[in-house]
Scaffold this motif. Structure first.
Motif, PDB file in Angstrom:
ATOM      1  N   VAL A  52       0.851  -1.180   0.000  1.00 51.63           N
ATOM      2  CA  VAL A  52       0.000   0.000   0.000  1.00 51.63           C
ATOM      3  C   VAL A  52       0.889   1.233   0.000  1.00 51.63           C
ATOM      4  O   VAL A  52       1.854   1.320   0.769  1.00 51.63           O
ATOM      5  CB  VAL A  52      -0.928   0.011   1.239  1.00 51.63           C
ATOM      6  N   ASN A  53       0.602   2.193  -0.875  1.00 51.99           N
ATOM      7  CA  ASN A  53       1.357   3.437  -0.944  1.00 51.99           C
ATOM      8  C   ASN A  53       0.715   4.446   0.017  1.00 51.99           C
ATOM      9  O   ASN A  53      -0.103   5.277  -0.371  1.00 51.99           O
ATOM     10  CB  ASN A  53       1.373   3.973  -2.382  1.00 51.99           C
ATOM     11  N   GLN A  54       1.104   4.330   1.284  1.00 52.63           N
ATOM     12  CA  GLN A  54       0.510   5.148   2.338  1.00 52.63           C
ATOM     13  C   GLN A  54       0.705   6.639   2.079  1.00 52.63           C
ATOM     14  O   GLN A  54      -0.182   7.445   2.331  1.00 52.63           O
ATOM     15  CB  GLN A  54       1.121   4.762   3.692  1.00 52.63           C
ATOM     16  N   LYS A  55       1.867   7.010   1.541  1.00 56.58           N
ATOM     17  CA  LYS A  55       2.155   8.418   1.263  1.00 56.58           C
ATOM     18  C   LYS A  55       1.150   9.006   0.268  1.00 56.58           C
ATOM     19  O   LYS A  55       0.627  10.102   0.467  1.00 56.58           O
ATOM     20  CB  LYS A  55       3.584   8.564   0.738  1.00 56.58           C
ATOM     21  N   LYS A  56       0.854   8.259  -0.793  1.00 53.12           N
ATOM     22  CA  LYS A  56      -0.109   8.704  -1.812  1.00 53.12           C
ATOM     23  C   LYS A  56      -1.493   8.870  -1.203  1.00 53.12           C
ATOM     24  O   LYS A  56      -2.194   9.854  -1.464  1.00 53.12           O
ATOM     25  CB  LYS A  56      -0.130   7.693  -2.968  1.00 53.12           C
ATOM     26  N   ILE A  57      -1.899   7.925  -0.381  1.00 56.55           N
ATOM     27  CA  ILE A  57      -3.212   7.991   0.255  1.00 56.55           C
ATOM     28  C   ILE A  57      -3.299   9.216   1.157  1.00 56.55           C
ATOM     29  O   ILE A  57      -4.274   9.972   1.109  1.00 56.55           O
ATOM     30  CB  ILE A  57      -3.501   6.699   1.039  1.00 56.55           C
TER      31      ILE A  57
END
Length: 87
Positions: A58-63
């Motif tokens: 999961v790309n937490q930064k993008k979210i």
């Protein structure tokens, strides 16, 4: 399903996803691809005995960036009244 605590990668097959979500493998594959294209999921492919494994992260930064942008848009559209104290 396997999870790597060091990298945050998760290995799960489309078949396993489809069983959990009660949908077809083709739907799972299509939706994962869409999440990748939007930048919410990062795919890593690893060579293993007998073939390759797809690992997802999961790309937490993008979210977090997208949530922040939505919050800014909402605040611009609907500014909050200043905080007023009551006595």
């Amino acid at each position: 399903m396997e999870f790597d605590k060091n990298t945050g990668d998760c290995f799960i097959s489309d078949e396993t996803f489809s069983m959990y979500l009660n949908t077809s493998k083709s739907t799972v594959s299509r939706e994962i691809k869409a999440l990748e294209q939007m930048g919410y999921v990062i795919r890593n492919t690893k060579n293993v005995k007998g073939g390759k494994e797809r690992h997802l992260k999961v790309n937490q930064k993008k979210i977090e960036e997208d949530i922040s942008n939505v919050n800014l848009e909402l605040l611009t559209k609907y500014p909050l009244a200043p905080f007023q104290r009551t006595k």
